[in-house]
Design a protein around this motif. Structure first.
Motif, PDB file in Angstrom:
ATOM      1  N   ASP A  69      63.260   7.548   9.595  1.00  0.00           N
ATOM      2  CA  ASP A  69      62.043   7.545  10.423  1.00  0.00           C
ATOM      3  C   ASP A  69      62.283   8.350  11.703  1.00  0.00           C
ATOM      4  O   ASP A  69      61.458   9.178  12.088  1.00  0.00           O
ATOM      5  CB  ASP A  69      61.626   6.121  10.790  1.00  0.00           C
ATOM      6  N   GLY A  70      63.408   8.096  12.359  1.00  0.00           N
ATOM      7  CA  GLY A  70      63.723   8.803  13.604  1.00  0.00           C
ATOM      8  C   GLY A  70      63.993  10.282  13.381  1.00  0.00           C
ATOM      9  O   GLY A  70      63.529  11.131  14.154  1.00  0.00           O
ATOM     10  N   LEU A  71      64.729  10.593  12.324  1.00  0.00           N
ATOM     11  CA  LEU A  71      65.016  11.998  12.006  1.00  0.00           C
ATOM     12  C   LEU A  71      63.740  12.758  11.666  1.00  0.00           C
ATOM     13  O   LEU A  71      63.573  13.919  12.059  1.00  0.00           O
ATOM     14  CB  LEU A  71      66.014  12.080  10.844  1.00  0.00           C
ATOM     15  N   GLU A  72      62.842  12.087  10.956  1.00  0.00           N
ATOM     16  CA  GLU A  72      61.571  12.717  10.602  1.00  0.00           C
ATOM     17  C   GLU A  72      60.702  12.913  11.846  1.00  0.00           C
ATOM     18  O   GLU A  72      60.082  13.972  12.024  1.00  0.00           O
ATOM     19  CB  GLU A  72      60.837  11.873   9.564  1.00  0.00           C
ATOM     20  N   ARG A  73      60.681  11.917  12.715  1.00  0.00           N
ATOM     21  CA  ARG A  73      59.897  12.011  13.960  1.00  0.00           C
ATOM     22  C   ARG A  73      60.384  13.206  14.804  1.00  0.00           C
ATOM     23  O   ARG A  73      59.594  13.900  15.426  1.00  0.00           O
ATOM     24  CB  ARG A  73      60.035  10.702  14.749  1.00  0.00           C
ATOM     25  N   ASP A  74      61.709  13.470  14.766  1.00  0.00           N
ATOM     26  CA  ASP A  74      62.289  14.581  15.523  1.00  0.00           C
ATOM     27  C   ASP A  74      62.287  15.893  14.752  1.00  0.00           C
ATOM     28  O   ASP A  74      62.888  16.877  15.179  1.00  0.00           O
ATOM     29  CB  ASP A  74      63.719  14.228  15.953  1.00  0.00           C
ATOM     30  N   LYS A  75      61.626  15.877  13.593  1.00  0.00           N
ATOM     31  CA  LYS A  75      61.468  17.082  12.752  1.00  0.00           C
ATOM     32  C   LYS A  75      62.803  17.618  12.216  1.00  0.00           C
ATOM     33  O   LYS A  75      62.943  18.811  11.952  1.00  0.00           O
ATOM     34  CB  LYS A  75      60.747  18.200  13.533  1.00  0.00           C
TER      35      LYS A  75
END
Length: 161
Positions: A69-75
């Protein structure tokens, strides 16, 4: 001669010191040591399901989901539908993720070399042999523990042995 427990405490202390220093240096480049493990896995192994990532890294599925989730949020990663299973998602590293990971590897390598370059080649070879020996023994003890646990859970395993 040093006591075995003192050696193990020293090993754990060194591990934590190295991890902390490497993490700090990598964070200066925008990615933590923990996050870089995800990015490195996806970079080397290609797109993965989160369950495969959890198994490969030895993390709980919930921990992996939160990290993704965090990695995706940070693209840094992207989730896409799994063509083989509509319920599942495949996680892939993005170009931004690859760039961030590569940038963080340089300070990591610099720190690791800075630490281990205090050893001469013979010491490095001896240390590598010791690590290999301890790792093999750890795998052996884990296998024994898993076998013993499976016999406790499934009494048929003991009966058929």
């Amino acid at each position: 001669m040093t006591d075995t427990l003192e050696i193990s405490q020293g090993m754990f202390k060194l591990y934590h010191q190295v991890s902390r220093l490497v993490n700090e240096c990598m964070m200066d480049e925008g990615v933590s040591l923990a996050r870089s493990k995800f990015l490195f896995l996806l970079s080397c192994e290609g797109p993965q399901r989160s369950t495969d990532i959890a198994a490969a890294l030895g993390f709980a599925p919930r921990t992996v989901t939160e990290a993704i989730d965090g990695l995706e949020r940070d693209k840094l990663v992207v989730r896409e539908p799994d063509p083989k299973d509509r319920r599942a998602k495949i996680v892939s590293i993005t170009e931004t993720g690859r760039t961030v990971m590569n940038a963080a590897m340089e300070p990591k390598q610099k720190i690791v070399h800075g630490i281990f370059d205090v050893l001469n080649d013979d010491q490095k070879n001896q240390f590598a042999e010791i690590l290999e020996c301890l790792s093999a023994r750890t795998v052996e003890l884990q296998r024994e523990r898993d076998e013993a646990a499976s016999q406790l859970v499934d009494p048929r395993v003991t009966a058929s042995s």
